[in-house]
Design a protein around this motif. Sequence first.
Motif, PDB file in Angstrom:
ATOM      1  N   ASN A  97       0.780  -1.127   0.075  1.00  0.00           N
ATOM      2  CA  ASN A  97       0.290   0.181   0.087  1.00  0.00           C
ATOM      3  C   ASN A  97       0.803   1.240   0.151  1.00  0.00           C
ATOM      4  O   ASN A  97       0.753   2.101  -0.798  1.00  0.00           O
ATOM      5  CB  ASN A  97      -0.752   0.023   1.293  1.00  0.00           C
ATOM      6  CG  ASN A  97      -2.004   0.905   1.009  1.00  0.00           C
ATOM      7  OD1 ASN A  97      -2.776   0.909   0.174  1.00  0.00           O
ATOM      8  ND2 ASN A  97      -2.156   1.919   2.201  1.00  0.00           N
ATOM      9  N   VAL A  98       1.747   1.388   1.043  1.00  0.00           N
ATOM     10  CA  VAL A  98       2.612   2.634   1.238  1.00  0.00           C
ATOM     11  C   VAL A  98       3.546   2.665  -0.051  1.00  0.00           C
ATOM     12  O   VAL A  98       3.715   3.783  -0.907  1.00  0.00           O
ATOM     13  CB  VAL A  98       3.482   2.428   2.437  1.00  0.00           C
ATOM     14  CG1 VAL A  98       4.149   3.813   2.351  1.00  0.00           C
ATOM     15  CG2 VAL A  98       2.523   2.602   3.715  1.00  0.00           C
ATOM     16  N   ASN A  99       3.953   1.723  -0.634  1.00  0.00           N
ATOM     17  CA  ASN A  99       4.910   1.465  -1.529  1.00  0.00           C
ATOM     18  C   ASN A  99       4.172   2.249  -3.134  1.00  0.00           C
ATOM     19  O   ASN A  99       4.777   2.857  -3.904  1.00  0.00           O
ATOM     20  CB  ASN A  99       5.472   0.374  -2.005  1.00  0.00           C
ATOM     21  CG  ASN A  99       6.993   0.139  -2.239  1.00  0.00           C
ATOM     22  OD1 ASN A  99       7.558   0.901  -1.744  1.00  0.00           O
ATOM     23  ND2 ASN A  99       7.246  -0.757  -3.158  1.00  0.00           N
ATOM     24  N   SER A 100       3.059   1.672  -3.027  1.00  0.00           N
ATOM     25  CA  SER A 100       2.475   2.031  -4.407  1.00  0.00           C
ATOM     26  C   SER A 100       1.995   3.593  -4.546  1.00  0.00           C
ATOM     27  O   SER A 100       1.563   3.901  -5.571  1.00  0.00           O
ATOM     28  CB  SER A 100       0.978   1.276  -4.607  1.00  0.00           C
ATOM     29  OG  SER A 100       1.326  -0.132  -4.168  1.00  0.00           O
TER      30      SER A 100
ATOM     31  N   PRO B  13      -3.740   3.414  -3.013  1.00  0.00           N
ATOM     32  CA  PRO B  13      -3.927   3.188  -4.609  1.00  0.00           C
ATOM     33  C   PRO B  13      -4.271   2.251  -5.165  1.00  0.00           C
ATOM     34  O   PRO B  13      -4.244   1.120  -4.891  1.00  0.00           O
ATOM     35  CB  PRO B  13      -2.442   3.737  -4.664  1.00  0.00           C
ATOM     36  CG  PRO B  13      -1.916   3.970  -3.247  1.00  0.00           C
ATOM     37  CD  PRO B  13      -2.615   3.259  -2.361  1.00  0.00           C
ATOM     38  N   ILE B  14      -4.844   2.589  -6.099  1.00  0.00           N
ATOM     39  CA  ILE B  14      -5.274   1.435  -7.427  1.00  0.00           C
ATOM     40  C   ILE B  14      -3.872   0.519  -7.634  1.00  0.00           C
ATOM     41  O   ILE B  14      -4.324  -0.564  -7.910  1.00  0.00           O
ATOM     42  CB  ILE B  14      -6.033   1.957  -8.624  1.00  0.00           C
ATOM     43  CG1 ILE B  14      -6.455   0.901  -9.441  1.00  0.00           C
ATOM     44  CG2 ILE B  14      -5.046   2.865  -9.336  1.00  0.00           C
ATOM     45  CD1 ILE B  14      -7.578   1.457 -10.562  1.00  0.00           C
ATOM     46  N   VAL B  15      -2.984   0.954  -7.848  1.00  0.00           N
ATOM     47  CA  VAL B  15      -1.744   0.336  -7.889  1.00  0.00           C
ATOM     48  C   VAL B  15      -1.524  -0.779  -6.924  1.00  0.00           C
ATOM     49  O   VAL B  15      -1.327  -1.956  -7.367  1.00  0.00           O
ATOM     50  CB  VAL B  15      -0.463   1.288  -7.889  1.00  0.00           C
ATOM     51  CG1 VAL B  15       0.744   0.544  -8.267  1.00  0.00           C
ATOM     52  CG2 VAL B  15      -0.645   2.342  -9.040  1.00  0.00           C
ATOM     53  N   ALA B  16      -1.709  -0.326  -5.691  1.00  0.00           N
ATOM     54  CA  ALA B  16      -1.577  -1.444  -4.676  1.00  0.00           C
ATOM     55  C   ALA B  16      -2.934  -2.556  -5.007  1.00  0.00           C
ATOM     56  O   ALA B  16      -2.288  -3.898  -4.760  1.00  0.00           O
ATOM     57  CB  ALA B  16      -1.680  -0.936  -3.072  1.00  0.00           C
ATOM     58  N   THR B  17      -3.915  -2.395  -5.092  1.00  0.00           N
ATOM     59  CA  THR B  17      -5.021  -3.514  -5.403  1.00  0.00           C
ATOM     60  C   THR B  17      -4.379  -4.307  -6.513  1.00  0.00           C
ATOM     61  O   THR B  17      -4.803  -5.395  -6.410  1.00  0.00           O
ATOM     62  CB  THR B  17      -6.363  -2.763  -5.599  1.00  0.00           C
ATOM     63  OG1 THR B  17      -6.461  -1.729  -4.640  1.00  0.00           O
ATOM     64  CG2 THR B  17      -7.263  -3.615  -5.894  1.00  0.00           C
TER      65      THR B  17
END
Length: 475
Positions: free
Chosen positions: A221-224, A398-402
């Motif tokens: 999550n944080v990375n994204s 972020p959507i990236v995390a999902t």
Amino acid sequence: MASIMLAPKWVALHCLLLLVLSANVAFCGEPVKHLPGFDGELPFNFQTGYISVNNSEYFYYFIESQGDPATDPLFFWFTGGPGCSSLSGIVYEIGPIQFDIHNYNGGLPRLLYYPYTWTKTASFVYVDSPVGSGFSYSTSSNWSTSDTKSTEEASELVRKWLIEHPQYLNLRLFIGGDSYSGLIVPGITKKLIEDNDANVEPHLNVTGYLVGSPTTDQHINVNSRVILAHRLALVSDQLYQELKISCKQNFVDVDPSNTACLTALSKYEKNIEEIWTNCPLEPNCAFASPRPELPLSVRRSLADQSSDERQFLLSPPKVPSDLWCRAFNYALAYNWANDPGVQEALHVRKGKVKFWSRCNRTISYTKDVQSVIDVHMWLSQRPLEVLLEVGDHDLVVPIVATQTWLKILNLTVSYNWRPWYVDGQVAGYTKKFDEEAYGYRLTYATVKGGGHTAPEYYRRECYEMFQRWLHFYPL
């Protein structure tokens, strides 16, 4: 269709019997016909109450389906935080009421009926969880809780509520929640299924779960966030390349000796520090002047809350007609929920919660679950219907995390990425996964322009998404 809520006399006798049989079962809920700020009688069946679990008294709002309550499914809803009241989900996201913010001139906010409510097609139990959220409280001096404890107590709460309300036992049962509850909802679902497997009575008709903008893996999550900030043009290509190379694409566990990475991250933070991370498309508002006429106890309580809401309450802004700030809408909830007449109408126990907060940041909470990807994997081998929905402009989750953790699940794609529509316009994009061997089906949907969380920004579109998914229509 007629409501299946039981007659008051029967409910009273039923609850009395439960109290005799089990000292651990709390009082049944009480009906709410009118709410301060709402004109006339409520156009839906509404009930509030408490459920006792260990030393916790969990407050809930029950709104029965306005469709066919005898057959429509039942949802238990857990708002994120941790520490946010489920009232926030009702008035800002998926419920049948909203504040009349456009005509607010001070005092008790006016309530309006919202037609595109998820309760049009399902019954909902909105829970103030974990303990310390909303009107929930502890009977012990130790209010400490955690991801693990919250999940366990919420699972027991679901079972106890259904024991108190046996007329809903045969309905399809879903667990739902958003934001931080993405770490809680899958765990509750898994625990209820495990209890069914162990023949714990009563057997619950666990049919599926719903997670919106869900925190699922803290590291991912944080990375994204850095990746999405670049995609949204909040970070330059040059800085993004600098971050990727110096930090080796790991923006979380940074070696203190890696000065190049730390310097790049400092630049990144500077780039986004004035951005409303819930949705970068909206203004980031701050009004920090204190109001000395507020009682000291109230000012102290406000000082502990999140800055956006606190600042609006301490200094109500004169908002220009061309500038609307979401934080002002949040502030109305404080005026309403802390009103003695409102609390009486909601049957809140007097003196148990001194100051209601939309999101209580002062609870003693241990974040002892960092990832539930393994829980989703376990659930993917069960016959479940799942909806995963996200806003594509959410910098909090972020959507990236999902998309990253979805790939880890390695599910079988039944239809690939395509747009979905409301009123002939693209409302977002969707993808569906089917594990036919287990009967597991997951619908993944994005909400175009949606922030954190998506239903708050596109309430009508998210209702259409929800009701189509629930009734097995393609998005």
